[in-house]
Write a protein that holds these residues in place. Structure first.
Motif, PDB file in Angstrom:
ATOM      1  N   HIS A 146       0.822  -1.223   0.000  1.00 19.90           N
ATOM      2  CA  HIS A 146       0.000   0.000   0.000  1.00 19.90           C
ATOM      3  C   HIS A 146       0.855   1.272   0.000  1.00 19.90           C
ATOM      4  O   HIS A 146       0.370   2.340  -0.348  1.00 19.90           O
ATOM      5  N   HIS A 175       1.976   2.708   2.758  1.00 20.55           N
ATOM      6  CA  HIS A 175       1.761   3.484   3.974  1.00 20.55           C
ATOM      7  C   HIS A 175       1.606   2.551   5.169  1.00 20.55           C
ATOM      8  O   HIS A 175       1.399   1.346   5.003  1.00 20.55           O
ATOM      9  N   HIS A 204      -0.128   1.019   8.572  1.00 28.24           N
ATOM     10  CA  HIS A 204      -1.460   0.750   9.122  1.00 28.24           C
ATOM     11  C   HIS A 204      -1.379   0.836  10.645  1.00 28.24           C
ATOM     12  O   HIS A 204      -0.891  -0.078  11.283  1.00 28.24           O
ATOM     13  N   HIS A 207      -8.658  -2.020   4.331  1.00 23.44           N
ATOM     14  CA  HIS A 207      -8.992  -1.327   3.090  1.00 23.44           C
ATOM     15  C   HIS A 207      -8.159  -1.904   1.941  1.00 23.44           C
ATOM     16  O   HIS A 207      -7.235  -2.669   2.167  1.00 23.44           O
TER      17      HIS A 207
HETATM   18 ZN   LIG Z   1      -3.246   0.503   3.457  1.00 23.79          ZN
END
Ligand SMILES: [Zn+2]
Length: 161
Positions: A150, A152, A154, A161
């Motif tokens: 992703h 980023h 979590h 998501h």
């Molecule tokens: Zn994410």
């Protein structure tokens, strides 16, 4: 564990510019979670965190070139008031959010307010500024496969998501 690329770091920070506090994660009572090496932080701060560990406190000075860049001339743009949510309240020097034609939003500084238009400065509000960060590193861990995919971090309790 040392901070570096693909590690997730959580930290508290206070940003000071020209001797004035601009923002602090302490005000939100929640640390910032960041996946390092994926452009989530300004380069100067990211570089300063490398090789540091949980429990360390750092004082980081970031020059504009390693922060939000130098201010550029020719970035004043005249925009119809309808593109602003609260056009009536805008005053020079205020920071506001502009909806872009191509989608998305951009933080701009109000330069001048006219009858039906607003002149905004498209330079980032922090462009040209030297930034000072007080940082406390809370945790450093490996980024998960999903986080790296992703791009980023979590944080705990984040929704899937
Ligand atoms: Zn994410």
């Amino acid at each position: 564990m040392k901070a570096g690329k693909d590690k997730v770091i959580s930290l508290h920070y206070t940003l000071t510019v020209d001797g004035e506090k601009v923002e602090s994660s302490l005000d939100r009572n929640e640390p910032l979670w960041v996946l390092l090496g994926h452009g989530q932080l300004i380069p100067g701060l990211e570089k300063a965190l490398e090789e540091h560990e949980a429990g360390e406190s750092l004082q980081v000075d970031v020059a504009p070139v390693d922060g939000y860049g130098e201010r550029q001339d020719g970035q004043i743009q005249r925009v119809p008031k309808k593109y602003f949510q609260q056009a009536a309240k805008l005053k020079p020097g205020m920071t506001t959010v502009l909806a872009l034609k191509e989608g998305g939003h951009r933080v701009v500084v109000v330069h001048k307010v006219g009858m039906s238009t607003v002149d905004v400065d498209l330079n980032h509000p922090m462009a040209g500024k030297s930034l000072h960060f007080d940082v406390n590193i809370i945790e450093v861990r490996d980024g998960s496969e999903e986080e790296i995919k992703h791009g980023h971090a979590h944080p705990p309790g984040a929704e899937a998501h």
